[in-house]
Design an enzyme around this catalytic site. Structure first.
Site, PDB file in Angstrom:
ATOM      1  N   THR A  39       0.844  -1.199   0.000  1.00 51.88           N
ATOM      2  CA  THR A  39       0.000   0.000   0.000  1.00 51.88           C
ATOM      3  C   THR A  39       0.876   1.246   0.000  1.00 51.88           C
ATOM      4  O   THR A  39       1.834   1.328   0.760  1.00 51.88           O
ATOM      5  CB  THR A  39      -0.912  -0.007   1.248  1.00 51.88           C
ATOM      6  OG1 THR A  39      -1.699  -1.194   1.208  1.00 51.88           O
ATOM      7  CG2 THR A  39      -1.812   1.209   1.289  1.00 51.88           C
TER       8      THR A  39
ATOM      9  N   CYS B 296      29.219   0.874  13.125  1.00 54.94           N
ATOM     10  CA  CYS B 296      29.431   0.157  14.376  1.00 54.94           C
ATOM     11  C   CYS B 296      29.038  -1.304  14.179  1.00 54.94           C
ATOM     12  O   CYS B 296      27.861  -1.639  14.168  1.00 54.94           O
ATOM     13  CB  CYS B 296      28.586   0.779  15.475  1.00 54.94           C
ATOM     14  SG  CYS B 296      28.913   0.092  17.088  1.00 54.94           S
TER      15      CYS B 296
END
Ligand code: PLP
Length: 373
Positions: A231, A319
């Site tokens: 959608t 990280c």
């Protein structure tokens, strides 16, 4: 304390025009554009209009734009979708964003080295353009260094050596600064992301030119002419269109004004911090990017320190499992791990001010001196 936000390449605030444009679609015009009644048709009309605006900003016809859930999805659709349709080999540069790099690796593709400025090495690219190459992905502007790829040269090399291959360009960082409609006119697929140019996060687009064979990566209701099910995020798409319109209309002025601020920031830091180095040739960078290295200083420590003084910036490191990894872009450009760990990206955007540059020019030299001392 005032904040100097110098991380617009990570994300930039929404344009007021984009916020205003999206509000009705979060309230009274909430319909699902795939429906047929009046509430659905109201959403559909806005979706169609937004599609036209976004396509025009990218130099495409409305039917050539696939609306996606952001830049990462647009890149993945380009790479995995073309690979699923055509098979063969996918090639990308070593300085690509992880959305392209990891997608290319996921389909068993080849990663081509870059030169010391971060631009794909044309000899290495030529060698990778074998008869089975079906897709080449090279970004228009790099998200860390801001360096712009001479895309026309890449396209020419691909057309000459691998005529069957398509060219995809990740124009996510380029769009705020470059006329992507012109610069990427030779590419078969072009990805952008709304939150880099004043639209909301989680919305993007992929230009898919007529001759491109593409299989969907999301299966479902068949939206976007069966190329991207799900959608539609009508509010987000309408806001992306509003942001695209303002960006294109004001681009020349923004580039001139923000480019001036960037030059003052870069020149000021190069003059006041001993040994500071600029990454990449400035004349080949987008106007909002200031990437510097401060030898002897760990970027992570510097960023923590300047954050305490209100300056928000970033490094290209990711990280992974708790350990800060130096930027794959800087390593690909030939820098050592230590050199790469001293790289800091200060990125400006449409709302950047002279006062923010002043604050950075005061805070950064002190912080570097403190860490070196
Ligand atoms: N490509 C580039 C060059 C980017 O800088 C980014 C975002 O940092 C992306 C792709 C991913 O876009 P998104 O955040 O919309 O998934």
């Amino acid at each position: 304390m005032t904040t100097a936000y110098l991380d617009h390449a990570a994300t930039t605030p929404m344009r007021p025009e984009a916020v205003a444009a999206m509000l009705p679609f979060l309230t009274e015009r909430f319909g699902n554009p795939s429906g047929s009644h009046s509430v659905a048709r109201s959403a559909r009309a806005a979706l169609d209009e937004a599609r036209e605006v976004v396509a025009a900003a990218l130099g495409a016809k409305p039917g050539q734009g696939v609306l996606t859930g952001g830049g990462t999805e647009a890149d993945n659709l380009a790479i995995c979708g073309v690979h699923a349709a055509l098979g063969g080999k996918v090639v990308c540069s070593a300085a690509e964003h992880h959305a392209v790099l990891h997608a290319t690796r996921a389909v068993g593709g080849e990663v081509v080295p870059v030169d010391s400025t971060g631009v794909v090495d044309m000899d290495a690219l030529a060698a990778a353009l074998t008869p089975d190459t079906r897709l080449v992905s090279v970004m228009l502007a790099n998200n860390e260094t801001g360096v712009v790829t001479p895309l026309q040269e890449v396209v020419a090399a691909v057309r000459e050596r691998s005529p069957e291959a398509l060219v995809h360009t990740d124009a996510v960082q380029a769009f705020p600064w470059l006329d992507v409609a012109t610069e990427a006119a030779g590419a078969d697929l072009v990805a952008v992301s709304a939150h880099k140019f004043g639209g909301p996060k989680g919305v993007g687009a992929l230009v898919v030119r007529d001759r491109v064979a593409l299989r969907p990566i999301l299966h479902g209701g068949g939206q976007e002419r069966d190329r991207r099910s799900g959608t539609h995020n009508v509010a987000g798409i309408v806001a992306m269109a509003a942001a695209a319109r303002v960006t294109v209309e004001g681009r020349a002025e923004t580039v001139a004004r923000v480019g001036g601020l960037r030059d003052r920031l870069a020149d000021g830091l190069l003059a006041s911090v001993e040994g500071a180095l600029e990454t990449g040739p400035r004349e080949r960078k987008i106007a909002g990017n200031c990437h510097l290295r401060f030898p002897g200083v760990e970027a992570e420590a510097l960023l923590l320190l300047v954050d305490q003084a209100g300056v928000c910036a970033s490094a290209g490191s990711a990280c992974a499992s708790g350990a800060m990894e130096p930027s794959h872009v800087l390593l690909a450009m030939g820098l050592s791990r230590e050199e790469a760990s001293s790289g800091v990206r200060l990125s400006l955007g449409w709302p950047s001010t002279s006062a923010e540059v002043d604050q950075a020019l005061t805070v950064l030299p002190k912080a570097v001196a403190h860490l070196r001392g």
